[in-house]
Design a protein around this motif. Structure first.
Motif, short mmCIF file in Angstrom:
data_model
loop_
_atom_site.label_atom_id
_atom_site.label_comp_id
_atom_site.label_asym_id
_atom_site.label_seq_id
_atom_site.Cartn_x
_atom_site.Cartn_y
_atom_site.Cartn_z
N GLN A 197 0.85 -1.20 0.00
CA GLN A 197 0.00 0.00 0.00
C GLN A 197 0.88 1.23 0.00
OE1 GLN A 197 -3.60 0.58 0.06
NE2 GLN A 197 -2.62 2.53 -0.49
N ASP A 198 0.83 2.01 -1.09
CA ASP A 198 1.61 3.24 -1.10
C ASP A 198 0.86 4.33 -0.33
OD1 ASP A 198 -0.23 4.54 -2.94
OD2 ASP A 198 0.72 3.41 -4.56
N ALA A 199 1.46 5.52 -0.22
CA ALA A 199 0.94 6.56 0.66
C ALA A 199 -0.19 7.38 0.06
CB ALA A 199 2.08 7.50 1.06
N VAL A 200 -0.41 7.26 -1.24
CA VAL A 200 -1.42 8.10 -1.89
C VAL A 200 -2.81 7.78 -1.34
CG1 VAL A 200 -2.50 8.72 -4.08
CG2 VAL A 200 -0.03 8.27 -3.98
N ASN A 201 -3.51 8.82 -0.94
CA ASN A 201 -4.86 8.74 -0.37
C ASN A 201 -4.91 8.09 1.02
OD1 ASN A 201 -6.08 9.99 -2.62
ND2 ASN A 201 -6.19 8.03 -3.72
N GLN A 202 -3.76 7.83 1.59
CA GLN A 202 -3.73 7.42 3.00
C GLN A 202 -3.98 8.66 3.87
OE1 GLN A 202 -2.40 3.86 4.31
NE2 GLN A 202 -3.81 3.80 2.59
N ARG A 203 -4.44 8.45 5.09
CA ARG A 203 -4.73 9.57 5.98
C ARG A 203 -3.85 9.50 7.22
NH1 ARG A 203 -10.70 10.04 6.94
NH2 ARG A 203 -10.56 11.25 5.00
N ILE A 204 -3.19 10.61 7.50
CA ILE A 204 -2.39 10.71 8.70
C ILE A 204 -3.10 11.62 9.70
CG2 ILE A 204 -1.00 12.56 7.63
CD1 ILE A 204 1.29 11.76 9.50
N GLY A 205 -3.20 11.16 10.93
CA GLY A 205 -3.72 11.98 12.02
C GLY A 205 -2.57 12.44 12.88
N ILE A 206 -2.41 13.74 13.05
CA ILE A 206 -1.28 14.29 13.78
C ILE A 206 -1.78 14.83 15.12
CG2 ILE A 206 0.59 15.97 13.74
CD1 ILE A 206 0.49 15.85 10.68
N LEU A 207 -1.46 14.11 16.17
CA LEU A 207 -1.88 14.48 17.52
C LEU A 207 -0.82 15.39 18.11
CD1 LEU A 207 -3.85 14.15 19.86
CD2 LEU A 207 -2.68 12.04 20.49
N GLY A 208 -1.09 16.70 18.04
CA GLY A 208 -0.11 17.71 18.43
C GLY A 208 0.41 18.40 17.19
N TYR A 209 -0.34 19.42 16.72
CA TYR A 209 0.00 20.06 15.45
C TYR A 209 0.89 21.27 15.70
CZ TYR A 209 -0.69 20.89 10.45
OH TYR A 209 -0.50 21.02 9.09
N GLY A 210 2.11 20.96 16.20
CA GLY A 210 3.10 22.01 16.40
C GLY A 210 4.09 22.04 15.27
N SER A 211 5.29 22.49 15.53
CA SER A 211 6.27 22.67 14.46
C SER A 211 6.64 21.35 13.79
CB SER A 211 7.52 23.36 15.00
OG SER A 211 8.13 22.57 16.01
N ILE A 212 6.78 20.29 14.58
CA ILE A 212 7.11 18.99 14.00
C ILE A 212 5.93 18.46 13.19
CG2 ILE A 212 7.63 16.58 14.51
CD1 ILE A 212 9.14 17.62 17.01
N GLY A 213 4.75 18.49 13.78
CA GLY A 213 3.57 18.00 13.09
C GLY A 213 3.31 18.72 11.79
N ILE A 218 -4.60 14.97 5.57
CA ILE A 218 -4.11 15.38 6.89
C ILE A 218 -5.27 15.70 7.82
CG2 ILE A 218 -2.51 16.88 8.12
CD1 ILE A 218 -1.25 15.47 5.68
N HIS A 219 -5.28 15.06 9.00
CA HIS A 219 -6.16 15.46 10.09
C HIS A 219 -5.28 15.95 11.24
CE1 HIS A 219 -10.09 13.07 9.03
NE2 HIS A 219 -9.74 13.96 8.12
N ALA A 220 -5.63 17.09 11.80
CA ALA A 220 -4.83 17.69 12.88
C ALA A 220 -5.62 17.73 14.17
CB ALA A 220 -4.41 19.11 12.49
N TYR A 221 -4.91 17.52 15.29
CA TYR A 221 -5.56 17.58 16.61
C TYR A 221 -4.74 18.50 17.51
CZ TYR A 221 -8.13 16.06 20.75
OH TYR A 221 -8.94 16.01 21.87
N THR A 222 -5.43 19.46 18.13
CA THR A 222 -4.82 20.36 19.10
C THR A 222 -5.69 20.40 20.34
OG1 THR A 222 -5.98 22.25 18.12
CG2 THR A 222 -3.75 21.80 17.32
N ASN A 223 -5.11 20.75 21.46
CA ASN A 223 -5.92 20.76 22.68
C ASN A 223 -6.86 21.96 22.73
OD1 ASN A 223 -3.98 22.71 23.17
ND2 ASN A 223 -3.61 22.10 25.29
N ARG A 224 -6.46 23.06 22.07
CA ARG A 224 -7.33 24.24 22.02
C ARG A 224 -7.99 24.35 20.65
NH1 ARG A 224 -3.17 28.72 23.27
NH2 ARG A 224 -1.77 27.13 22.38
#
Length: 375
Positions: A169-185, A199-205
């Motif tokens: 399975q290549d990466a195309v159309n895969q979904r990444i969830g980033i828990l902590g959307y700071g500089s690294i995310g 891309i799905h992003a999660y932040t506490n605020r």
């Protein structure tokens, strides 16, 4: 202590009020490496009256602060670049700014110099984005393309070829969830997007507006997602049900990029891993080991709730030789090295330069640690 600006006049009559040329300030850099050629000259050209000292000392390995910095020296230090060792507030009564060498700040939270003063502590948040992103993407792709298995085969001189063209399975159309959307995310999001991922992003605020999605922390020009435009969907909150909504949003890859705080300790356990079972999400942790409950991670791997994990941080750390995680299928473990880079020190000094300028102008510091949030 070696003064790298020996032509400065000495004396204790200079006041500590902020000036554009940082008159009255003294910068002490306690780092385990030599400064880049020309760095001191560049600082001196901008702030001719700033006193600058450099002491080569590894505060990560040594149990104490450098012995050649005397009590008299500490009394007049106003700006400190250091690792996890600090003077007492009584020993450094004029200290105004502490620039940390690390992006994480969990080790300062209970230190009286942070807890019982209003001294500004600033992190190196932003220096890790490129190299950790490369680690996250490379370990994920290595798992997807079964590179660890082929490396084992190579050592055995074994040619094992699959004739099924659809077994990867290549990466195309895969979904990444980033828990902590700071500089690294945000840098991970940039590269993942280039691979064709969602891309799905999660932040506490909550970040409901374009302005709220901006990130003003340090980033290398041209990299990351400073405007916050890459995620197709944003999630936020501190309640379990809010996190659960994010975890059940169809993630192929879950990146844990949150700092270790009382709120994130043990954040991902059996209930959360079970939510990932529908897609058998691959889990990548570059934050801190205790964010994951290790026993529950082992269960999730054994039960097939997740299809694998890449871990640059573990709990415990270092991971003991006999620990069962070493022998789990589809797990890649590295010894907390994803942030290593030959460019680390240069980027750290770039943040220091920005904060020196902001101090001279009386502006808010970059990457300042919030005493309320703990990061």
């Amino acid at each position: 202590m070696r003064n790298v600006n020996p032509n400065e006049p000495t004396g204790s009559s200079v006041g500590m009020a902020s000036h554009k040329d940082l008159t009255g300030h003294k910068l002490l850099m306690v780092v385990p490496w030599d400064l880049p050629p020309g760095y001191i000259d560049s600082v001196r050209s901008k702030y001719p009256t700033l006193k600058v000292f450099h002491v080569k000392w590894d505060t990560w390995k040594e149990p104490t602060l450098p012995p050649n910095v005397t009590p008299e020296d500490w009394k007049t230090v106003t700006i400190l670049l250091t690792g996890p060792k600090f003077p007492t507030k009584e020993a450094a009564p004029k200290l105004e700014l502490v620039q940390l060498q690390s992006a994480g700040a969990n080790y300062i939270l209970d230190n009286p110099l942070f807890k019982d003063t209003d001294i500004a502590f600033c992190t190196a948040n932003g220096v890790h984005g490129p190299q950790i992103t490369e680690w996250v993407i490379s370990t994920y792709l290595a798992s997807q393309h079964r590179i660890p298995r082929f490396l084992d085969n190579m050592r055995e001189g074994k040619w094992e070829r699959s004739w099924d063209d659809s077994d990867t399975q290549d990466a195309v159309n895969q979904r990444i969830g980033i828990l902590g959307y700071g500089s690294i995310g945000r840098q991970v999001a940039r590269v993942a997007k280039a691979l064709g991922m969602d891309i799905h992003a999660y932040t506490n605020r909550p970040r409901p507006t374009p302005e709220s999605r901006r990130d003003d922390s340090y980033h290398i020009p041209g990299l990351g997602d400073p405007e916050g435009t890459l995620p197709s969907k944003w999630f936020s909150g501190t309640k379990p049900e809010e996190l659960n909504e994010f975890l059940t949003s169809g993630l192929d890859l879950l990146l844990l990029a949150v700092p270790l705080t009382p709120q994130t300790n043990g954040l991902i356990g059996a209930p959360q891993f079970k939510l990932l079972a529908e897609k058998q999400t691959f889990v990548s942790n570059i934050g801190r080991g205790p964010v994951i409950k290790t026993d529950d991670l082992i269960t999730a791997l054994d039960e097939g709730w997740i299809r694998g994990a890449a871990l640059d941080v573990t709990d415990p750390e270092p991971l003991p030789k006999e620990h069962p995680l070493w022998h789990k299928k589809n797990v890649i473990i590295t010894p907390h090295v994803s942030g290593n880079s030959a460019s680390y020190n240069t980027r750290l000094l770039a943040i220091l330069d920005i904060n020196l300028e902001r101090l001279s102008k009386g502006e808010d510091f970059m990457n300042r640690v919030s005493r309320k949030r703990g990061y």
